[in-house]
Structure formats: C-alpha cells, structure tokens
Design a protein around this motif. Structure first.
Motif, mmCIF file in Angstrom:
data_model
loop_
_atom_site.group_PDB
_atom_site.id
_atom_site.type_symbol
_atom_site.label_atom_id
_atom_site.label_comp_id
_atom_site.label_asym_id
_atom_site.label_seq_id
_atom_site.Cartn_x
_atom_site.Cartn_y
_atom_site.Cartn_z
ATOM 1 N N GLU A 145 -82.391 -101.564 25.915
ATOM 2 C CA GLU A 145 -81.473 -101.274 27.015
ATOM 3 C C GLU A 145 -80.379 -102.332 27.101
ATOM 4 O O GLU A 145 -79.191 -102.017 27.233
ATOM 5 N N ILE A 146 -80.750 -103.601 27.041
ATOM 6 C CA ILE A 146 -79.750 -104.666 27.065
ATOM 7 C C ILE A 146 -78.847 -104.562 25.842
ATOM 8 O O ILE A 146 -77.621 -104.723 25.939
ATOM 9 N N HIS A 147 -79.436 -104.257 24.700
ATOM 10 C CA HIS A 147 -78.652 -104.174 23.464
ATOM 11 C C HIS A 147 -77.567 -103.112 23.587
ATOM 12 O O HIS A 147 -76.404 -103.348 23.243
ATOM 13 N N HIS A 148 -77.904 -101.922 24.083
ATOM 14 C CA HIS A 148 -76.908 -100.855 24.089
ATOM 15 C C HIS A 148 -75.906 -100.989 25.236
ATOM 16 O O HIS A 148 -74.921 -100.271 25.272
ATOM 17 N N ARG A 149 -76.122 -101.945 26.144
ATOM 18 C CA ARG A 149 -75.139 -102.178 27.203
ATOM 19 C C ARG A 149 -73.957 -103.018 26.734
ATOM 20 O O ARG A 149 -72.895 -102.996 27.356
ATOM 21 N N TYR A 150 -74.160 -103.778 25.670
ATOM 22 C CA TYR A 150 -73.057 -104.624 25.212
ATOM 23 C C TYR A 150 -71.977 -103.773 24.542
ATOM 24 O O TYR A 150 -72.267 -102.932 23.701
ATOM 25 N N LYS A 177 -67.677 -103.591 23.043
ATOM 26 C CA LYS A 177 -66.769 -104.369 22.204
ATOM 27 C C LYS A 177 -66.035 -105.437 23.016
ATOM 28 O O LYS A 177 -65.804 -105.285 24.206
ATOM 29 N N GLY A 178 -65.680 -106.506 22.331
ATOM 30 C CA GLY A 178 -64.816 -107.499 22.945
ATOM 31 C C GLY A 178 -65.457 -108.844 23.173
ATOM 32 O O GLY A 178 -64.745 -109.826 23.449
ATOM 33 N N TRP A 179 -66.799 -108.942 23.075
ATOM 34 C CA TRP A 179 -67.457 -110.216 23.334
ATOM 35 C C TRP A 179 -67.744 -110.946 22.033
ATOM 36 O O TRP A 179 -68.266 -110.364 21.081
ATOM 37 N N LYS A 180 -67.442 -112.227 22.016
ATOM 38 C CA LYS A 180 -67.781 -113.041 20.859
ATOM 39 C C LYS A 180 -69.249 -113.464 20.945
ATOM 40 O O LYS A 180 -69.830 -113.542 22.027
ATOM 41 N N VAL A 181 -69.833 -113.742 19.797
ATOM 42 C CA VAL A 181 -71.249 -114.068 19.715
ATOM 43 C C VAL A 181 -71.598 -115.234 20.626
ATOM 44 O O VAL A 181 -72.583 -115.195 21.374
ATOM 45 N N ILE A 182 -70.809 -116.296 20.604
ATOM 46 C CA ILE A 182 -71.110 -117.469 21.433
ATOM 47 C C ILE A 182 -71.096 -117.115 22.913
ATOM 48 O O ILE A 182 -71.914 -117.610 23.697
ATOM 49 N N ASP A 183 -70.204 -116.208 23.329
ATOM 50 C CA ASP A 183 -70.148 -115.809 24.735
ATOM 51 C C ASP A 183 -71.382 -115.020 25.135
ATOM 52 O O ASP A 183 -71.880 -115.140 26.263
ATOM 53 N N VAL A 184 -71.876 -114.183 24.230
ATOM 54 C CA VAL A 184 -73.093 -113.428 24.511
ATOM 55 C C VAL A 184 -74.256 -114.381 24.743
ATOM 56 O O VAL A 184 -75.036 -114.222 25.691
ATOM 57 N N VAL A 185 -74.386 -115.399 23.905
ATOM 58 C CA VAL A 185 -75.501 -116.342 24.045
ATOM 59 C C VAL A 185 -75.369 -117.158 25.321
ATOM 60 O O VAL A 185 -76.330 -117.299 26.088
ATOM 61 N N VAL A 186 -74.186 -117.683 25.597
ATOM 62 C CA VAL A 186 -73.983 -118.503 26.799
ATOM 63 C C VAL A 186 -74.241 -117.694 28.064
ATOM 64 O O VAL A 186 -74.729 -118.224 29.075
ATOM 65 N N SER A 187 -73.961 -116.387 28.033
ATOM 66 C CA SER A 187 -74.185 -115.569 29.225
ATOM 67 C C SER A 187 -75.651 -115.543 29.626
ATOM 68 O O SER A 187 -75.988 -115.207 30.758
ATOM 69 N N GLY A 188 -76.553 -115.922 28.702
ATOM 70 C CA GLY A 188 -77.971 -115.985 29.046
ATOM 71 C C GLY A 188 -78.275 -117.011 30.118
ATOM 72 O O GLY A 188 -79.259 -116.877 30.855
ATOM 73 N N PHE A 243 -76.622 -117.320 32.711
ATOM 74 C CA PHE A 243 -76.202 -116.722 33.979
ATOM 75 C C PHE A 243 -76.845 -115.354 34.209
ATOM 76 O O PHE A 243 -76.522 -114.677 35.192
ATOM 77 N N ASP A 244 -77.749 -114.942 33.306
ATOM 78 C CA ASP A 244 -78.430 -113.647 33.424
ATOM 79 C C ASP A 244 -77.442 -112.507 33.588
ATOM 80 O O ASP A 244 -77.662 -111.570 34.366
ATOM 81 N N SER A 245 -76.336 -112.592 32.861
ATOM 82 C CA SER A 245 -75.311 -111.545 32.933
ATOM 83 C C SER A 245 -75.162 -110.911 31.561
ATOM 84 O O SER A 245 -75.676 -111.422 30.564
ATOM 85 N N LEU A 246 -74.465 -109.797 31.531
ATOM 86 C CA LEU A 246 -74.208 -109.114 30.261
ATOM 87 C C LEU A 246 -72.832 -109.507 29.741
ATOM 88 O O LEU A 246 -71.874 -108.758 29.799
ATOM 89 N N GLY A 247 -72.729 -110.750 29.269
ATOM 90 C CA GLY A 247 -71.487 -111.224 28.682
ATOM 91 C C GLY A 247 -70.515 -111.799 29.681
ATOM 92 O O GLY A 247 -69.480 -112.323 29.301
ATOM 93 N N LEU A 248 -70.832 -111.718 30.980
ATOM 94 C CA LEU A 248 -69.903 -112.186 32.012
ATOM 95 C C LEU A 248 -70.453 -113.437 32.680
ATOM 96 O O LEU A 248 -71.633 -113.498 33.033
ATOM 97 N N HIS A 253 -69.850 -106.971 18.220
ATOM 98 C CA HIS A 253 -69.945 -105.603 17.726
ATOM 99 C C HIS A 253 -69.647 -105.498 16.231
ATOM 100 O O HIS A 253 -69.881 -104.447 15.639
ATOM 101 N N GLU A 254 -69.154 -106.575 15.615
ATOM 102 C CA GLU A 254 -68.812 -106.518 14.194
ATOM 103 C C GLU A 254 -69.901 -107.101 13.289
ATOM 104 O O GLU A 254 -69.802 -106.976 12.074
ATOM 105 N N ILE A 255 -70.923 -107.713 13.868
ATOM 106 C CA ILE A 255 -72.008 -108.233 13.036
ATOM 107 C C ILE A 255 -73.086 -107.152 12.906
ATOM 108 O O ILE A 255 -73.067 -106.141 13.613
ATOM 109 N N SER A 256 -74.036 -107.343 11.997
ATOM 110 C CA SER A 256 -75.031 -106.306 11.742
ATOM 111 C C SER A 256 -75.987 -106.165 12.923
ATOM 112 O O SER A 256 -76.117 -107.057 13.766
ATOM 113 N N PHE A 257 -76.683 -105.030 12.947
ATOM 114 C CA PHE A 257 -77.634 -104.761 14.024
ATOM 115 C C PHE A 257 -78.720 -105.834 14.078
ATOM 116 O O PHE A 257 -79.102 -106.302 15.148
ATOM 117 N N GLY A 258 -79.240 -106.235 12.916
ATOM 118 C CA GLY A 258 -80.259 -107.269 12.885
ATOM 119 C C GLY A 258 -79.745 -108.599 13.404
ATOM 120 O O GLY A 258 -80.446 -109.321 14.130
#
Length: 508
Positions: free
Chosen positions: A362-367, A369-380, A382-387, A417-422
């Motif tokens: 569920e979390i995976h499919h909510r992300y 386009k537009g977020w960089k990998v480092i931003d996705v990790v840092v959002s952890g 703040f318990d947010s989805l990239g924000l 969104h440009e890196i592989s699913f794994g």
C-alpha cells in the motif's frame, strides 16, 4: 537465438526496436514474434525490463509503435488481458480518485465492484453462466461480487484479475494473456488452483506471456523462454534450448552482497529490561458492515519477540496491522494496548506512528513521480509519504548511511520512480528504518521481488534483528519465505460465528 517458426502466423512481431525508457535507459529488441499456441516466459530480475517489454507488445510505448506489428483483426486493447501488480496499482489509484465516501452520508462508497471489474463492458449475465459460476466459486469470489475492489486484499484482487482474464476467452478468437508473476500475493492454499487454471488457458488458440522474476515461478505449459538483461533481449527461443544457455544460468544463480554492519541511531535505546511489551490485544474484533473479519483476537508480542503472521487472502492480516499502527479507528474502545498504553488514552495518531516503521504494498503504490530517493528515505523521520517540512544534516546523513548499507548510495539523487522495483522496495526499507523504530512492520515485503532482492530483504531483516533494538512483525503467505530471526508465529484460523482469530505456535 531466435524463436522457431510455427505454422501459425504471429499475433505480434517486433523488429529492430530501440525505445528510450527514461533519461538513462533504452529498451532493445532486435527481433521477436509471438504466435497462437506459443506460451512464453520472459525471465529477468527487477529492472531487467520485463514490464517495459510487455508495454512494447501492447503498443503503449509511443516511440516503439513503429517497430511492432499485429495480425489482421488482432487489437491489443481488446484482445490482450493483463494480470500484474501494476494493473492492481492502476485500478486502486483510479478508484481512489473517484472515491466519494467523504460526501456520502454513510461513508460507504463501494467504488468499482468485483462484478463490474470482471464484466467490463460485457453484460452482467455472463456471470450467471455455469462456467463462470464454477470459476468464481473455485476462486472464492462468489460472495465478493458486490464488494468494492478497494476493500479487497492484494491476493483477492489478484484472483479477480485472473477471473477477468479467463472469462474473456472467446471460441475462435485469438487472445493473449500477459501474466506478471501471477502467483504473487496469492496465498499458499490458492496457488495450486490458480496455477492449474492458468495452465488450462494455454491452448492452441491462445498465447501467453509470463513475466517472471524467479525460476521457480515458471508455469507448466510454457513452451518458449526469453531472457532480458538490463533492458536488452539477450536470448529467446524454445524452452529446452534456452535452459542450456549462459544467460539462463546467470538469471538462475543470483549473487547477493550483505553489509557487515547497519547504521546505528544517534541516541542509544533504553535497555531491554526497561521496555514494555509493544503489542497486546485482548478479545479484539473488527468487521466491515455486517461482514466479520477479526473475531476476538488475542495476542501478546513481548519484548524481544520477532513475529511471523500467516493466513489466507482476506483473513484480516492487513486489518490487524492497521489496528496497531494507528491507521484504523476500530481500535478505539477495545483492548488494544501499545507499549503499555491503551489506544484512545489521549495519544495522537502521530504518537503511535513514531513507534513503527512500515514496508507494505500500500505504501509502495502511493508514491508518485517526482520524489528523489533521498527525499523518500528522509520522509521516514516524519512518517509522511515523501512530504516533510525540513530536515537537518544529521537526518540526511543517516538516510545516506542506510542507502549505503543497502548498496543504493549511488541512487540517492535519482528519482524514485525511475529505479527498479526491487531497488524501490529497499529504499522503502531504508525509509522505515531510518528513525530506528521500536517495531518494523513488513507486510508482504517480498511481493514483486526477484530472488536476488528477496535474499537481500530477508538477510537485512535478520541483521536488523541482530544488530538493533527493533522488533519485527513479518506478514507472509509464501511457504519458506521468512527471515531466520522469527521467535513467534501467529496463524489465522476461521472462528465460530465468522471472521478469523489467531492461533500462536512456536517455530519448529
């Protein structure tokens, strides 16, 4: 190698295709054809290009259409059915956009129902035909026809897509079924049936394109194999010939490198003797409408426990998790005790979320386009989805340390969104662990992963259990797919009066 010539003319042919997928990557297919009676398995790890290859055949890659031709009368939009995680994501996203629950007096907008998804533009009466009734009964979908797809488990909606595809078969009309790891998210009880039904599809008047990340998922009845590596079709032809090739051996024997040590939190955790049990449920129940899901569930996850949760599709595994991670309001008024505090004692949802890190489909499919990998990790943090509002240098440094530990440091500034699913799944694991949570919830974390990334996820979970104070809740339906750290095993079983309850057992 090239495919053998058959008496049937090809439904789809590809010639000299070079298609740009993103800024860095190009899909290359020198030649490929697929005819009725041929049942192909396209092999490749995460990021190899299987999904893009399927999109090329469907005519969805605009720059590749001039390289693809179809048999007279064969129309991709009408004659190709797809069962995939991406199709599930698309359906869920479309239904969520149309959700009017907040404007509905009862807040019960069902959205797209199972029946309407299966039928599509065809009349509802097709579901009354004997073959359809038998198929729906075998897939345990008969009682779900009026349920909205957003209320289905991942495994249930996968079975709905299988039913839709199989019921589309029309005598005298050639059809292609594209299967992207169709058994993913299907529980172990249902997997043999789905495998049997898909094999029955494979006849002389049909064609199949199975996209597989794992050797073990090659279905019986497959006649041809192809191997994709880094978006290049490197070998393809009759199955026996390809199995003897070097590309197949590279695919079947992946190499995995694990970190020696994981990043440690900036602040030391309290000793185990000072901690309290993270989860305690006493006679907890949950239902949706008049449909019971959880029936008087009892569970104590004590300090130091690492818990495996197993059960069939639709038994309530995700509902159980939502009761403890702050997402489900049905926890209020019940004996849901987290870290010594009963839910509804004045704590906020964010107070609860601070204790948990989560990796889920569920979390995976909510992300988006537009977020960089480092931003996705840092959002952890703040318990947010990239924000998030702002991050400090120490938080970004810890995020980079986690990416480095997982072998992803070079992707930090790439778009998610440009890196592989794994790779995406490992990024989400870093996101969940960056704040060193008390409990890491892994809800089917290996769905969609090839053998290399599965081994990496499971091995990393064992390192987390060994090197940090984080406890593990691991949800799985796949036999033998669990980390070695598990100390407590919970199994869902049907309860008298409907719904499911939990039975605990010690791992063998």
């Amino acid at each position: 190698m090239s495919a053998t010539v058959t008496e049937n003319p090809p439904l789809i042919s590809v010639s000299e295709a070079r298609v740009r997928i993103n800024r860095r990557r190009i899909l290359g297919v020198d030649g490929f054809s697929l005819s009725p009676g041929q049942h192909w398995c396209i092999l490749g790890g995460n990021g190899a290009g299987k999904s893009q290859f399927a999109r090329l055949l469907r005519g969805e890659l605009v720059s590749g259409r001039q390289h693809v031709s179809y048999a007279d009368g064969f129309e991709p939009a009408r004659h190709i059915e797809t069962v995939s995680f991406e199709e599930q994501q698309r359906l869920w996203a479309a239904d969520n956009r149309r959700d009017i629950s907040e404007y509905d007096a009862e807040a019960r907008d069902p959205g797209t129902t199972v029946a309407s998804l299966i039928c599509g533009h065809r009349p509802r009466r097709i579901l009354e035909e004997q073959a359809a009734r038998e198929l729906l009964a075998r897939l345990e979908l008969s009682d779900l026809l009026e349920r909205g797809i957003r209320f289905l488990s991942s495994g249930q909606i996968r079975k709905v897509l299988v039913a839709r595809a199989l019921l589309s078969r029309t005598p005298g009309q050639h059809r292609l079924l594209i299967l992207d790891d169709p058994l993913e998210a299907i529980d172990r009880q249902s997997a043999p049936l789905v495998r049997e039904l898909l094999q029955q599809w494979m006849g002389e008047d049909t064609a199949t394109l199975l996209l597989s990340r794992r050797e073990r998922e090659i279905l019986p009845g497959i006649t041809h194999l192809a191997v994709l590596e880094d978006l290049q079709l490197v070998e393809h032809g009759p199955a026996d010939a390809i199995r003897a090739g070097t590309a197949y051996r590279r695919f079947a024997q992946p190499q995995v490198n694990f970190p020696e040590a994981l990043p440690q939190p900036a602040q030391p955790r309290e000793p185990a003797a000072e901690r309290v049990a993270p989860v305690q449920l006493r006679d907890v129940s949950a239902s949706y409408g008049d449909q019971p899901v959880l029936n008087r569930v009892n569970w104590l996850m004590d300090v130091g426990d690492h818990t495996l949760i197993e059960g069939p599709n639709g038994c309530g595994k995700s509902t159980l998790l939502s009761l403890i991670d702050g997402e489900n309001h049905k926890a209020y008024g019940q004996q849901v005790i987290l870290f010594g505090t009963r839910r509804g004692s004045g704590e906020s949802v964010w107070d609860i979320k601070a204790h948990f890190g989560i990796v889920s489909n569920e979390i995976h499919h909510r992300y988006v386009k537009g977020w960089k990998v480092i931003d996705v990790v840092v959002s952890g943090f703040f318990d947010s989805l990239g924000l998030y509002d702002d991050s400090g240098a120490s938080q970004e440094e810890l995020a980079l340390n986690w990416l480095s530990a997982l072998g992803l440091a070079s992707l930090a500034r790439d778009y998610f969104h440009e890196i592989s699913f794994g790779q995406q799944r490992l990024v989400l694991l870093a996101r969940a662990m960056v704040k060193q949570p008390d409990v890491l919830i892994l809800d089917e974390p290996c769905v969609g992963l090839d053998d290399r990334f599965r081994l990496q996820v499971l091995g990393t979970v064992d390192l987390i259990a060994a090197q940090t104070a984080t406890q593990i809740i691991y949800v799985s339906h796949t036999e033998g797919e669990e980390p070695g750290c598990i100390t407590q095993r919970l199994r869902f079983e049907p309860a008298a009066g409907g719904g499911y309850h939990l039975v605990a057992a010690t791992p063998e």
